[in-house]
Design an enzyme around this catalytic site. Structure first.
Site, short mmCIF file in Angstrom:
data_model
loop_
_atom_site.label_atom_id
_atom_site.label_comp_id
_atom_site.label_asym_id
_atom_site.label_seq_id
_atom_site.Cartn_x
_atom_site.Cartn_y
_atom_site.Cartn_z
N LYS A 117 0.85 -1.20 0.00
CA LYS A 117 0.00 0.00 0.00
C LYS A 117 0.88 1.24 0.00
O LYS A 117 1.50 1.58 1.01
CB LYS A 117 -0.92 0.05 1.22
CG LYS A 117 -1.99 1.12 1.00
CD LYS A 117 -2.56 1.72 2.26
CE LYS A 117 -1.81 2.92 2.76
NZ LYS A 117 -1.84 4.10 1.89
N GLY A 164 6.56 4.91 8.77
CA GLY A 164 5.69 6.08 8.85
C GLY A 164 5.76 6.70 10.22
O GLY A 164 6.75 6.57 10.95
N SER A 165 4.67 7.34 10.59
CA SER A 165 4.67 8.12 11.83
C SER A 165 4.48 7.21 13.06
O SER A 165 3.92 6.12 12.96
CB SER A 165 3.53 9.13 11.77
OG SER A 165 2.31 8.43 11.60
N GLY A 223 2.29 3.77 13.50
CA GLY A 223 3.03 2.56 13.89
C GLY A 223 2.39 1.89 15.09
O GLY A 223 2.21 0.65 15.12
N GLU A 245 8.98 1.07 11.57
CA GLU A 245 10.12 1.98 11.42
C GLU A 245 9.52 3.37 11.43
O GLU A 245 8.87 3.76 10.46
CB GLU A 245 10.86 1.77 10.10
CG GLU A 245 10.68 0.40 9.49
CD GLU A 245 11.91 -0.45 9.62
OE1 GLU A 245 12.95 0.10 10.00
OE2 GLU A 245 11.84 -1.64 9.33
N CYS A 272 13.27 10.89 7.95
CA CYS A 272 13.11 10.41 9.33
C CYS A 272 14.40 10.59 10.12
O CYS A 272 14.37 10.84 11.31
CB CYS A 272 12.68 8.95 9.31
SG CYS A 272 13.76 7.94 8.30
N GLU A 292 8.79 15.89 16.03
CA GLU A 292 9.30 15.75 14.66
C GLU A 292 8.54 16.71 13.75
O GLU A 292 7.32 16.64 13.64
CB GLU A 292 9.09 14.31 14.17
CG GLU A 292 9.65 14.09 12.79
CD GLU A 292 9.45 12.67 12.29
OE1 GLU A 292 8.38 12.10 12.52
OE2 GLU A 292 10.41 12.14 11.67
P1 NAD Z 1 2.00 8.25 8.05
O1 NAD Z 1 2.21 7.41 9.25
O2 NAD Z 1 0.93 9.26 8.08
O3 NAD Z 1 1.71 7.34 6.77
C1 NAD Z 1 2.52 6.25 6.42
C2 NAD Z 1 1.66 5.20 5.73
O4 NAD Z 1 0.68 4.74 6.66
C3 NAD Z 1 0.89 5.73 4.52
O5 NAD Z 1 0.84 4.74 3.53
C4 NAD Z 1 -0.49 5.99 5.09
O6 NAD Z 1 -1.52 5.92 4.14
C5 NAD Z 1 -0.62 4.88 6.11
N1 NAD Z 1 -1.58 5.19 7.18
C6 NAD Z 1 -1.95 6.43 7.62
N2 NAD Z 1 -2.87 6.31 8.60
C7 NAD Z 1 -3.10 4.98 8.78
C8 NAD Z 1 -3.94 4.24 9.64
N3 NAD Z 1 -4.76 4.84 10.52
N4 NAD Z 1 -3.90 2.89 9.57
C9 NAD Z 1 -3.08 2.27 8.69
N5 NAD Z 1 -2.27 2.93 7.82
C10 NAD Z 1 -2.27 4.27 7.87
O7 NAD Z 1 3.41 8.90 7.74
P2 NAD Z 1 3.82 9.86 6.55
O8 NAD Z 1 3.31 11.21 6.84
O9 NAD Z 1 3.46 9.26 5.24
O10 NAD Z 1 5.42 9.79 6.67
C11 NAD Z 1 6.11 10.54 7.58
C12 NAD Z 1 6.54 9.71 8.77
O11 NAD Z 1 7.29 8.57 8.33
C13 NAD Z 1 7.49 10.47 9.66
O12 NAD Z 1 7.17 10.27 11.00
C14 NAD Z 1 8.84 9.87 9.32
O13 NAD Z 1 9.81 10.05 10.29
C15 NAD Z 1 8.49 8.46 9.09
N6 NAD Z 1 9.56 7.77 8.32
C16 NAD Z 1 10.35 6.85 8.98
C17 NAD Z 1 11.38 6.20 8.31
C18 NAD Z 1 12.24 5.14 8.99
O14 NAD Z 1 12.92 4.38 8.29
N7 NAD Z 1 12.26 5.05 10.30
C19 NAD Z 1 11.62 6.49 6.97
C20 NAD Z 1 10.80 7.44 6.33
C21 NAD Z 1 9.76 8.07 7.03
#
Ligand code: NAD
Length: 499
Positions: free
Chosen positions: A189, A242-243, A247, A265, A299, A401
């Site tokens: 996804k 993601g966030s 997570g 992550e 990140c 962040e």
């Molecule tokens: P996000 O958590 O909003 O979204 C990430 C993914 O999760 C997207 O595909 C989104 O559609 C999905 N998602 C959103 N809400 C959801 C829910 N309720 N249930 C299931 N899936 C859901 O994050 P973002 O804004 O896309 O990315 C930014 C974040 O990602 C930052 O916190 C950043 O630090 C982190 N990040 C971490 C790493 C790492 O390797 N540690 C790398 C890149 C980004």
């Protein structure tokens, strides 16, 4: 010299695929839902994309399960799986220009960076897992003459990969490489903002020889498609970047469904500790660039510089120079030092953090509390690299962040205080330490609560080393051979040997 590509002209005719990939076919979603994908470069609509829902997820998971059960991929010899991944890497290189342009239009990073950094990383990742495919022996422990004991690694089954938009294809490759090479089937996804590049990467995967159903792609909203994957009873593993909030939601989905493995992550608030005696210009410029790169949407961004008072002025001087040199421009220009933030909504969030920082007493040394204007693109989402001085531990800007090009500079009086400040957030993804004193480098890096510590460098590494954090940054590890273990189960086979 080869003539330079006219990216702006190419953008006018770029192809933006939107159908879902299920069972090797490009299909329309079952859901009757659409989502506008807007380019942050100029605020223009790229395409209205049909989005999936829980029924689309069911269909994709069933296809992945069928592919896994009949062993069309999991039963292939590892070397043969590796050859498919290596071919995929070649195709990514051949299509790097189109993929880079697609990424740049979707999420605003300079097309040059997308091609030279992101696509190179994607090809390297797929190639590396392709090469390691048949180079990981199982074990046969010395259990005794009367038995034969085997410890094998079995693919876990169906993997759901849920990824963000900031390095859309790098994050995807970091999930697909190790999960596929281990023999799993995957449902991917992509983030709402970046579906087109993900679908194009999947097209190349099919062309490289991935059997039908081994890779499925369901674009859609996080709280709909992401949640349906997280709660699905027939998904064995979730790999998520993601966030932190999402997570933790995945951990909850798992607990409330089938207890599937979740590898989170998450975000970061990485500190760059600069000690007296360091190469100050190098340290300050690299830390600032590490905070502004990818418009700060990284990140591991070194968003906090923790500097000894004796050298703080010099560090600020070079950090400010770096900020001015990385002013945003149209991401389709060859020489754009930076591009656009992913969206208008995200821009407002980032500027809100800058305003809060100023209200809480930080000093705005570079940048602005308002949007940055880029010629010809009044509706683009641009923010100038921002340097904040006088930041104190505990301020909002120091703790949360931002995910934008905002550097906070915090002054300390000792190495001990630097360590305390560096470790003083909920996060623990990465840290860097800048010093010429080998003992100080060792002391500080050992005490950093972080999954990655860079000494006198920033963001270094390659496919051989893991990437991931501790504390609120999650516990998954991408890259390296360790990542393959996330997608496998240990099996013990115990055989009695008759005398
Ligand atoms: P996000 O958590 O909003 O979204 C990430 C993914 O999760 C997207 O595909 C989104 O559609 C999905 N998602 C959103 N809400 C959801 C829910 N309720 N249930 C299931 N899936 C859901 O994050 P973002 O804004 O896309 O990315 C930014 C974040 O990602 C930052 O916190 C950043 O630090 C982190 N990040 C971490 C790493 C790492 O390797 N540690 C790398 C890149 C980004």
């Amino acid at each position: 010299m080869p003539s330079e590509i006219d990216w702006i002209e190419k953008a006018a005719s770029v192809r933006l695929p939107a159908r879902h990939l299920v069972g090797g076919d490009w299909v329309d979603p079952l859901a009757d839902d659409t989502f506008d994908v807007i380019s942050p470069r100029d605020g223009a609509l790229l395409k209205r994309v049909p989005h999936g829902d829980a029924h689309d997820v069911d269909r994709a998971v069933a296809s992945a399960r069928a592919a896994f059960n009949d062993r069309r991929w999991s039963g292939m010899r590892p070397a043969a799986r590796g050859a498919v991944l290596r071919r995929w890497a070649e195709l990514v290189q051949e299509h790097a220009e189109d993929l880079a342009l697609t990424i740049s239009l979707e999420m605003g990073k300079p097309v040059r960076e997308a091609k030279n950094v992101e696509l190179r990383a994607v090809a390297n990742c797929l190639r590396w897992y392709g090469e390691i495919a048949d180079k990981r022996p199982d074990e046969s422990p010395a259990a005794g003459d009367d038995v034969l004991a085997l410890i094998t690694r079995e693919p876990a089954g169906v993997v759901a990969a849920v990824v963000p938009w900031n390095f859309p294809l790098t994050m995807t490759a970091w999930k697909l490489g190790p999960s596929l090479v281990a023999g799993n089937s995957v449902v991917l996804k992509p983030a709402e903002q970046t579906p087109f590049s993900a679908l194009k990467l999947a097209e190349l995967g099919l062309e490289a020889g991935l059997p039908a159903g081994v890779l499925n792609v369901v674009p859609g909203r996080g709280d709909v498609v992401g949640q349906a994957l997280g709660r699905h009873m027939d998904v064995d593993v979730v790999t998520f970047t993601g966030s932190p909030a999402v997570g933790r939601a995945f951990l909850r989905y798992s607990g409330e469904s089938n207890g599937k493995r979740v590898w989170p992550e998450l975000g970061g608030k990485s500190a760059s500790v600069i000690l007296p005696g360091a190469d100050i210009e190098k340290a300050a410029r690299a830390s600032a660039a590490g905070s502004f790169y990818n418009q700060g949407q990284m990140c591991s961004a070194s968003s906090r510089v923790v500097v000894h008072r004796d050298i703080a002025d010099e560090v600020l001087h070079f950090a400010r120079l770096q900020a001015r040199e990385m002013a945003p421009a149209d991401p389709l220009l060859h020489d754009a030092p930076s591009g656009a933030l992913v969206s208008e909504q995200h821009l407002q969030r980032v500027l809100g953090y800058v305003r809060t920082a100023v209200e809480e007493g930080a000093e705005l040394l570079e940048g602005s509390t308002g949007r940055h204007s880029v010629d010809g693109h009044p509706n683009g989402s641009y923010v100038a690299p921002t340097v904040l001085g006088g930041v104190k531990p505990g301020m909002t800007i120091e703790q949360e962040e931002v995910f934008g090009p905002v550097l906070s500079v915090i002054t300390v009086d000792s190495e001990e205080e630097a360590i305390r400040v560096a470790n003083g957030t909920q996060y623990g993804l990465a840290a860097s330490v800048w010093t010429r004193d080998l003992s100080a480098a060792t002391r500080v890096s050992r005490r950093m609560q972080a999954g990655i510590v860079w000494v006198n460098c920033f963001e270094e590494g390659d496919m051989t080393v893991p990437f991931g954090g501790v504390k609120g940054s999650g516990f998954g590890r991408d890259k390296s051979a360790h990542a393959i273990d996330k997608f496998t189960d240990l099996k013990t086979i115990w055989m009695e040997v008759e005398p």
